[in-house]
Scaffold this motif. Sequence first.
Motif, PDB file in Angstrom:
ATOM      1  N   VAL A   1      -5.706   1.088  -9.667  1.00 60.84           N
ATOM      2  CA  VAL A   1      -4.646   1.374  -8.706  1.00 60.84           C
ATOM      3  C   VAL A   1      -3.335   1.504  -9.474  1.00 60.84           C
ATOM      4  N   VAL A   2      -2.709   2.666  -9.362  1.00 62.25           N
ATOM      5  CA  VAL A   2      -1.413   2.908  -9.991  1.00 62.25           C
ATOM      6  C   VAL A   2      -0.372   2.925  -8.883  1.00 62.25           C
ATOM      7  N   SER A   3       0.687   2.128  -9.060  1.00 64.59           N
ATOM      8  CA  SER A   3       1.704   2.031  -8.012  1.00 64.59           C
ATOM      9  C   SER A   3       3.099   2.179  -8.587  1.00 64.59           C
ATOM     10  N   SER A   4       4.061   2.351  -7.696  1.00 64.73           N
ATOM     11  CA  SER A   4       5.468   2.408  -8.106  1.00 64.73           C
ATOM     12  C   SER A   4       6.098   1.020  -8.067  1.00 64.73           C
ATOM     13  N   ASP A   5       5.283  -0.009  -7.885  1.00 62.48           N
ATOM     14  CA  ASP A   5       5.748  -1.388  -7.868  1.00 62.48           C
ATOM     15  C   ASP A   5       6.171  -1.795  -9.278  1.00 62.48           C
ATOM     16  N   LYS A   6       7.344  -2.377  -9.426  1.00 57.59           N
ATOM     17  CA  LYS A   6       7.858  -2.753 -10.747  1.00 57.59           C
ATOM     18  C   LYS A   6       7.085  -3.919 -11.360  1.00 57.59           C
ATOM     19  N   SER A   7       6.662  -4.885 -10.555  1.00 60.73           N
ATOM     20  CA  SER A   7       5.978  -6.060 -11.094  1.00 60.73           C
ATOM     21  C   SER A   7       4.484  -5.819 -11.325  1.00 60.73           C
ATOM     22  N   VAL A   8       3.867  -4.920 -10.552  1.00 63.24           N
ATOM     23  CA  VAL A   8       2.440  -4.625 -10.723  1.00 63.24           C
ATOM     24  C   VAL A   8       2.249  -3.099 -10.682  1.00 63.24           C
TER      25      VAL A   8
ATOM     26  N   ARG B   1     -17.260   3.187  -4.542  1.00 69.94           N
ATOM     27  CA  ARG B   1     -16.856   4.465  -3.924  1.00 69.94           C
ATOM     28  C   ARG B   1     -16.335   4.239  -2.505  1.00 69.94           C
ATOM     29  N   GLU B   2     -17.049   3.419  -1.750  1.00 67.41           N
ATOM     30  CA  GLU B   2     -16.634   3.128  -0.380  1.00 67.41           C
ATOM     31  C   GLU B   2     -15.319   2.355  -0.354  1.00 67.41           C
ATOM     32  N   VAL B   3     -15.164   1.428  -1.287  1.00 61.43           N
ATOM     33  CA  VAL B   3     -13.933   0.625  -1.349  1.00 61.43           C
ATOM     34  C   VAL B   3     -12.747   1.510  -1.713  1.00 61.43           C
ATOM     35  N   LYS B   4     -12.935   2.425  -2.665  1.00 65.09           N
ATOM     36  CA  LYS B   4     -11.857   3.337  -3.043  1.00 65.09           C
ATOM     37  C   LYS B   4     -11.434   4.179  -1.844  1.00 65.09           C
ATOM     38  N   GLU B   5     -12.379   4.677  -1.071  1.00 64.36           N
ATOM     39  CA  GLU B   5     -12.049   5.473   0.115  1.00 64.36           C
ATOM     40  C   GLU B   5     -11.355   4.619   1.173  1.00 64.36           C
ATOM     41  N   LEU B   6     -11.783   3.372   1.328  1.00 59.53           N
ATOM     42  CA  LEU B   6     -11.141   2.462   2.277  1.00 59.53           C
ATOM     43  C   LEU B   6      -9.680   2.222   1.878  1.00 59.53           C
ATOM     44  N   ILE B   7      -9.452   1.987   0.583  1.00 58.84           N
ATOM     45  CA  ILE B   7      -8.090   1.785   0.099  1.00 58.84           C
ATOM     46  C   ILE B   7      -7.273   3.054   0.334  1.00 58.84           C
ATOM     47  N   HIS B   8      -7.850   4.206   0.002  1.00 60.61           N
ATOM     48  CA  HIS B   8      -7.152   5.476   0.187  1.00 60.61           C
ATOM     49  C   HIS B   8      -6.727   5.680   1.643  1.00 60.61           C
ATOM     50  N   LYS B   9      -7.623   5.455   2.571  1.00 61.43           N
ATOM     51  CA  LYS B   9      -7.305   5.628   3.995  1.00 61.43           C
ATOM     52  C   LYS B   9      -6.186   4.691   4.427  1.00 61.43           C
ATOM     53  N   ASN B  10      -6.221   3.464   3.944  1.00 62.46           N
ATOM     54  CA  ASN B  10      -5.183   2.503   4.311  1.00 62.46           C
ATOM     55  C   ASN B  10      -3.852   2.789   3.627  1.00 62.46           C
TER      56      ASN B  10
ATOM     57  N   LEU C   1       0.799  -1.218   0.000  1.00 60.54           N
ATOM     58  CA  LEU C   1       0.000   0.000   0.000  1.00 60.54           C
ATOM     59  C   LEU C   1       0.837   1.275   0.000  1.00 60.54           C
ATOM     60  N   TYR C   2       2.002   1.246   0.637  1.00 56.17           N
ATOM     61  CA  TYR C   2       2.797   2.470   0.652  1.00 56.17           C
ATOM     62  C   TYR C   2       3.332   2.822  -0.735  1.00 56.17           C
ATOM     63  N   ARG C   3       3.270   1.882  -1.674  1.00 55.99           N
ATOM     64  CA  ARG C   3       3.727   2.131  -3.040  1.00 55.99           C
ATOM     65  C   ARG C   3       2.624   2.672  -3.955  1.00 55.99           C
ATOM     66  N   VAL C   4       1.393   2.728  -3.481  1.00 57.27           N
ATOM     67  CA  VAL C   4       0.285   3.214  -4.307  1.00 57.27           C
ATOM     68  C   VAL C   4       0.465   4.709  -4.547  1.00 57.27           C
ATOM     69  N   ARG C   5       0.417   5.093  -5.805  1.00 56.74           N
ATOM     70  CA  ARG C   5       0.607   6.494  -6.185  1.00 56.74           C
ATOM     71  C   ARG C   5      -0.705   7.180  -6.514  1.00 56.74           C
ATOM     72  N   ASP C   6      -1.674   6.436  -7.063  1.00 53.89           N
ATOM     73  CA  ASP C   6      -2.920   7.061  -7.488  1.00 53.89           C
ATOM     74  C   ASP C   6      -4.037   6.026  -7.513  1.00 53.89           C
TER      75      ASP C   6
ATOM     76  N   VAL D   1       8.378  14.403  -9.065  1.00 56.45           N
ATOM     77  CA  VAL D   1       9.510  15.109  -9.643  1.00 56.45           C
ATOM     78  C   VAL D   1       9.022  15.861 -10.875  1.00 56.45           C
ATOM     79  N   MET D   2       9.383  17.128 -10.978  1.00 61.10           N
ATOM     80  CA  MET D   2       8.930  17.951 -12.102  1.00 61.10           C
ATOM     81  C   MET D   2       9.413  17.358 -13.415  1.00 61.10           C
ATOM     82  N   GLY D   3       8.490  17.301 -14.379  1.00 63.35           N
ATOM     83  CA  GLY D   3       8.838  16.824 -15.707  1.00 63.35           C
ATOM     84  C   GLY D   3       8.874  15.321 -15.832  1.00 63.35           C
ATOM     85  N   GLY D   4       8.472  14.591 -14.814  1.00 66.22           N
ATOM     86  CA  GLY D   4       8.489  13.133 -14.895  1.00 66.22           C
ATOM     87  C   GLY D   4       7.409  12.520 -14.059  1.00 66.22           C
ATOM     88  N   ASN D   5       7.293  11.223 -14.138  1.00 65.62           N
ATOM     89  CA  ASN D   5       6.294  10.487 -13.374  1.00 65.62           C
ATOM     90  C   ASN D   5       6.920   9.750 -12.209  1.00 65.62           C
TER      91      ASN D   5
END
Length: 138
Positions: free
Chosen positions: A71-78, A90-99, A47-52, A114-118
């Motif tokens: 779910v968009v993450s910085s995880d290389k494999s997923v 909607r409720e599930v998205k908020e639950l994921i967000h809080k966690n 979860l700490y790798r989730v970006r969006d 970082v400016m100019g990149g993802n």
Amino acid sequence: MDSINYIWKDRKRVFGLPWTFTRYRLSEDRLFCEKGFLNIKQDEVLLYRVRDLQLNLKLTQRIFGVGTICVVSSDKSVPHLDLVNVKNPREVKELIHKNVEAAKDKRRMRTMEVMGGNDELDVHDPDGDLDDEVCGEE
């Protein structure tokens, strides 16, 4: 036996009913997607790798009370995980967000795009005294 305590569980639904072999689970620190009956594939995102998070609700999904959470993450494999046709999206998205936020706070993670990149810059700040501008907060 499964010793993980799950906060949320659901299955991919067809016409609003859980008739598939795709299972979604959320624990305190991970999001799981398990597919298959005989041959099972399980993906997990820390979860700490989730970006969006993004919520998509097509007309047919709204009719059956389901939706897709991307779910968009910085995880290389997923790097991208779709939770397709989940009930109460909607409720599930908020639950994921809080966690996700709780997992980042627990690890004392601060994120800044970082400016100019993802790319995401993770700054460890054990004292919690970083300048707001450095943390990307205003």
